[in-house]
Design a protein around this motif. Structure first.
Motif, mmCIF file in Angstrom:
data_model
loop_
_atom_site.group_PDB
_atom_site.id
_atom_site.type_symbol
_atom_site.label_atom_id
_atom_site.label_comp_id
_atom_site.label_asym_id
_atom_site.label_seq_id
_atom_site.Cartn_x
_atom_site.Cartn_y
_atom_site.Cartn_z
ATOM 1 N N MET A 1 -9.931 1.277 -13.140
ATOM 2 C CA MET A 1 -10.046 0.241 -12.128
ATOM 3 C C MET A 1 -10.569 0.780 -10.805
ATOM 4 S SD MET A 1 -7.155 -2.483 -10.821
ATOM 5 C CE MET A 1 -7.052 -3.358 -12.386
ATOM 6 N N LEU A 2 -10.252 2.037 -10.490
ATOM 7 C CA LEU A 2 -10.701 2.580 -9.219
ATOM 8 C C LEU A 2 -10.915 4.076 -9.318
ATOM 9 C CD1 LEU A 2 -7.726 2.745 -6.699
ATOM 10 C CD2 LEU A 2 -7.427 2.324 -9.111
ATOM 11 N N ASP A 3 -11.515 4.640 -8.285
ATOM 12 C CA ASP A 3 -11.847 6.062 -8.225
ATOM 13 C C ASP A 3 -10.623 6.834 -7.759
ATOM 14 O OD1 ASP A 3 -12.919 8.564 -7.920
ATOM 15 O OD2 ASP A 3 -14.182 8.048 -6.191
ATOM 16 N N TRP A 4 -9.819 7.311 -8.696
ATOM 17 C CA TRP A 4 -8.591 8.011 -8.352
ATOM 18 C C TRP A 4 -8.874 9.312 -7.601
ATOM 19 C CZ3 TRP A 4 -4.073 5.578 -8.729
ATOM 20 C CH2 TRP A 4 -3.986 4.480 -9.592
ATOM 21 N N GLU B 1 -8.116 -3.712 -7.091
ATOM 22 C CA GLU B 1 -8.453 -2.350 -6.687
ATOM 23 C C GLU B 1 -7.965 -2.033 -5.278
ATOM 24 O OE1 GLU B 1 -12.529 0.251 -5.870
ATOM 25 O OE2 GLU B 1 -12.573 -1.504 -7.169
ATOM 26 N N ASP B 2 -8.190 -2.959 -4.348
ATOM 27 C CA ASP B 2 -7.805 -2.708 -2.955
ATOM 28 C C ASP B 2 -6.296 -2.568 -2.810
ATOM 29 O OD1 ASP B 2 -10.444 -2.782 -2.158
ATOM 30 O OD2 ASP B 2 -10.394 -4.914 -1.610
ATOM 31 N N GLU B 3 -5.549 -3.413 -3.491
ATOM 32 C CA GLU B 3 -4.095 -3.362 -3.373
ATOM 33 C C GLU B 3 -3.545 -2.060 -3.944
ATOM 34 O OE1 GLU B 3 -0.083 -5.973 -4.434
ATOM 35 O OE2 GLU B 3 -2.025 -6.581 -5.246
ATOM 36 N N ILE B 4 -4.087 -1.635 -5.092
ATOM 37 C CA ILE B 4 -3.635 -0.378 -5.690
ATOM 38 C C ILE B 4 -3.954 0.788 -4.765
ATOM 39 C CG2 ILE B 4 -3.895 1.199 -7.637
ATOM 40 C CD1 ILE B 4 -4.614 -1.251 -9.349
ATOM 41 N N ALA B 5 -5.175 0.798 -4.212
ATOM 42 C CA ALA B 5 -5.580 1.879 -3.313
ATOM 43 C C ALA B 5 -4.692 1.924 -2.072
ATOM 44 C CB ALA B 5 -7.045 1.714 -2.919
ATOM 45 N N ASP B 6 -4.415 0.776 -1.474
ATOM 46 C CA ASP B 6 -3.554 0.723 -0.282
ATOM 47 C C ASP B 6 -2.154 1.228 -0.601
ATOM 48 O OD1 ASP B 6 -5.625 -0.310 1.187
ATOM 49 O OD2 ASP B 6 -4.938 -2.398 1.081
ATOM 50 N N THR B 7 -1.646 0.822 -1.762
ATOM 51 C CA THR B 7 -0.303 1.252 -2.157
ATOM 52 C C THR B 7 -0.238 2.761 -2.324
ATOM 53 O OG1 THR B 7 0.193 -0.847 -3.253
ATOM 54 C CG2 THR B 7 1.441 1.081 -3.975
ATOM 55 N N MET B 8 -1.225 3.331 -2.997
ATOM 56 C CA MET B 8 -1.200 4.771 -3.236
ATOM 57 C C MET B 8 -1.399 5.563 -1.939
ATOM 58 S SD MET B 8 -0.377 4.674 -6.296
ATOM 59 C CE MET B 8 -0.216 6.460 -6.443
ATOM 60 N N GLN B 9 -2.205 5.042 -1.024
ATOM 61 C CA GLN B 9 -2.366 5.724 0.264
ATOM 62 C C GLN B 9 -1.051 5.737 1.039
ATOM 63 O OE1 GLN B 9 -5.671 3.573 1.910
ATOM 64 N NE2 GLN B 9 -7.195 4.830 0.869
ATOM 65 N N LYS B 10 -0.295 4.634 0.926
ATOM 66 C CA LYS B 10 1.011 4.592 1.582
ATOM 67 C C LYS B 10 1.953 5.619 0.959
ATOM 68 C CE LYS B 10 4.130 1.250 0.933
ATOM 69 N NZ LYS B 10 4.780 -0.076 0.991
ATOM 70 N N VAL B 11 1.902 5.749 -0.360
ATOM 71 C CA VAL B 11 2.754 6.716 -1.037
ATOM 72 C C VAL B 11 2.367 8.139 -0.644
ATOM 73 C CG1 VAL B 11 3.466 7.604 -3.275
ATOM 74 C CG2 VAL B 11 3.190 5.156 -2.959
ATOM 75 N N LEU C 1 16.987 2.479 -5.617
ATOM 76 C CA LEU C 1 16.425 3.737 -6.093
ATOM 77 C C LEU C 1 15.293 4.248 -5.206
ATOM 78 C CD1 LEU C 1 16.406 2.941 -9.910
ATOM 79 C CD2 LEU C 1 17.815 4.646 -8.747
ATOM 80 N N GLY C 2 14.971 3.493 -4.167
ATOM 81 C CA GLY C 2 13.958 3.965 -3.221
ATOM 82 C C GLY C 2 12.541 3.805 -3.724
ATOM 83 N N ALA C 3 12.251 2.704 -4.421
ATOM 84 C CA ALA C 3 10.884 2.480 -4.897
ATOM 85 C C ALA C 3 9.903 2.532 -3.734
ATOM 86 C CB ALA C 3 10.795 1.119 -5.584
ATOM 87 N N ALA C 4 8.791 3.234 -3.924
ATOM 88 C CA ALA C 4 7.784 3.325 -2.871
ATOM 89 C C ALA C 4 7.099 1.979 -2.661
ATOM 90 C CB ALA C 4 6.752 4.399 -3.222
ATOM 91 N N ASP C 5 6.891 1.241 -3.750
ATOM 92 C CA ASP C 5 6.248 -0.061 -3.640
ATOM 93 C C ASP C 5 6.255 -0.742 -5.003
ATOM 94 O OD1 ASP C 5 4.924 -2.210 -2.511
ATOM 95 O OD2 ASP C 5 3.510 -0.954 -1.434
ATOM 96 N N TYR C 6 5.744 -1.976 -5.011
ATOM 97 C CA TYR C 6 5.588 -2.747 -6.243
ATOM 98 C C TYR C 6 4.123 -3.170 -6.356
ATOM 99 C CZ TYR C 6 10.644 -3.516 -5.889
ATOM 100 O OH TYR C 6 11.990 -3.367 -5.776
ATOM 101 N N LEU C 7 3.666 -3.323 -7.588
ATOM 102 C CA LEU C 7 2.373 -3.940 -7.846
ATOM 103 C C LEU C 7 2.595 -5.059 -8.856
ATOM 104 C CD1 LEU C 7 0.166 -0.726 -8.138
ATOM 105 C CD2 LEU C 7 -0.078 -2.499 -6.394
ATOM 106 N N HIS C 8 2.031 -6.221 -8.575
ATOM 107 C CA HIS C 8 2.183 -7.377 -9.450
ATOM 108 C C HIS C 8 1.081 -7.309 -10.518
ATOM 109 C CE1 HIS C 8 1.854 -11.974 -10.017
ATOM 110 N NE2 HIS C 8 2.735 -11.489 -10.844
ATOM 111 N N LYS C 9 1.451 -7.070 -11.748
ATOM 112 C CA LYS C 9 0.481 -6.825 -12.805
ATOM 113 C C LYS C 9 -0.561 -7.932 -12.973
ATOM 114 C CE LYS C 9 1.999 -4.897 -16.665
ATOM 115 N NZ LYS C 9 2.876 -4.557 -17.815
#
Length: 392
Positions: free
Chosen positions: A20-23, A110-120, A97-105
């Motif tokens: 989905m995106l450039d990891w 792509e943008d939401e996943i990228a933003d989430t991972m940058q926050k992590v 449990l301190g989840a870093a974030d959620y993603l709604h399947k």
């Protein structure tokens, strides 16, 4: 490079995420993937993993149990959950449990996943002399302090630097959002879990479409402090909130009411006054359904698996079908028949997930003698046929 482990029992989801995106462009190495929690734990023993992205609900060891074991073995690993918004019963434990974030399947992009991972990633880059990141509860209390002149912080921009963002150059808008009271009240724990699910969904959608801070007061109301303009620069807040209300109804079967401030706050110090004026504008006559609608919904809840008709409900509560139809549409915002179908389809989804009953058996249980008609209604509501939904 940060090493990522993705855990999901559906191979098509893992494949979709991988491409989905450039990891590597994010500085992340797709190190490994697993089809279940047990396999994930074996990989964690062998590989140096920084991030785990896991489905919250899987056969066998689910995402919550996996996260518990990861926290016990290596609390430094950051966990992002993949979830559907109907899994609100998991939310409290995931937050604990301190989840870093959620993603709604169903809706993540792509943008939401990228933003989430940058926050992590930012959690790992925290300088040694900087204070640890606030917990959700601490951040929520800090946001609430902006609404009271007696608790308003002396230097709010230092405590919440996101409010000094360029997007707020024209000022601040404020909205209050509440859940309508249903005819059948849930117990306190279920109410709180449901509220957290709504809060998470609204926070995600608002951040994606408009920006701003969304927080809550005592699990009873959500407060949204937003820039004057959306991220696209189009639309007004009342119109956006109407659309948001419809989205929450579709995804969570929850009805919301809201109020917006009457004017823009040019300065952040005006937020306490804006909050009070917004409270006064709140549509209190919509706080709960009328007595007639409450009784109608109670009847439907008791007889949903039967052949429920407008005439039968009207007769049971001693009002004409025509009057009941009009008042139901006015107060609930949808036709009586649509209300029945939507609730039946929610039961169908639960039965497809949790039982092995045939589609025609489920159709019959819900009062549909024609399984093809049932399948059509189901696909109209979910976008998937019953078998596609069960196998996804």
């Amino acid at each position: 490079m940060w090493n990522l482990l993705v855990v999901d029992d559906e191979s098509i989801v893992r494949m979709g995420l991988r491409y989905m995106l450039d990891w590597e462009g994010l500085g992340i190495c797709w190190k490994a993937e697993a089809a279940d929690g047990e396999e994930a734990l074996r990989i964690l023993e062998e590989e140096n993993i920084h991030f785990v992205m896991t489905d919250i609900r899987m056969p066998g060891m689910d995402g919550i149990e996996l996260a518990q074991k990861i926290r016990h073995r290596n609390p430094e690993i950051q966990i992002v959950f993949l979830s559907s918004y109907d899994t609100f019963s998991y939310v409290r434990e995931a937050l604990r449990l301190g989840a870093a974030d959620y993603l709604h399947k169903p809706t993540m992009d792509e943008d939401e996943i990228a933003d989430t991972m940058q926050k992590v990633i930012s959690r790992f880059k925290l300088p040694s002399n900087e204070s640890p990141q606030r917990t959700e509860e601490e951040r929520n209390e800090l946001c609430l302090s902006l609404l009271d002149p007696f608790t308003f912080p002396a230097e709010p921009m230092k405590l919440l630097p996101e409010l000094a963002d360029e997007s707020y150059k024209e000022g601040y808008e404020l909205a209050i959002i509440r859940k309508r009271y249903d005819a059948v009240q849930e117990n306190e724990d279920s109410e709180q879990l449901r509220f957290l699910s709504i809060l998470h969904l609204i926070s995600k959608l608002a951040a994606k479409d408009w920006g701003g801070l969304v927080f809550h007061r005592n699990f009873r109301e959500m407060i949204w402090i937003a820039p004057v303009r959306s991220l696209t620069g189009n639309g007004d807040m009342p119109s956006y909130l109407n659309g948001l209300r419809q989205k929450v109804l579709e995804l969570l079967n929850v009805r919301l009411i809201f109020a917006c401030g009457s004017s823009v706050c040019r300065d952040i110090s005006s937020l306490p006054d804006a909050y009070m004026s917004t409270l006064l504008r709140f549509p209190r006559n919509e706080q709960s359904d009328s007595f007639i609608v409450r009784r109608a919904k109670e009847y439907v809840d008791r007889h949903l698996l039967e052949d429920v008709t407008l005439a039968k409900v009207g007769e049971s509560i001693h009002v004409s079908p025509g009057y009941l139809s009009r008042i139901f549409l006015k107060e609930i915002g949808e036709n009586f028949s649509d209300y029945i179908i939507r609730n039946k389809m929610e039961i169908a989804q639960k039965m497809l997930r949790e039982t092995s009953r045939k589609v025609y058996e489920i159709a019959a249980d819900l009062g549909y003698s024609n399984p093809y008609y049932f399948s059509k209604l189901f696909k109209d509501r979910t976008g998937l046929s019953p078998l596609e939904y069960r196998n996804q």
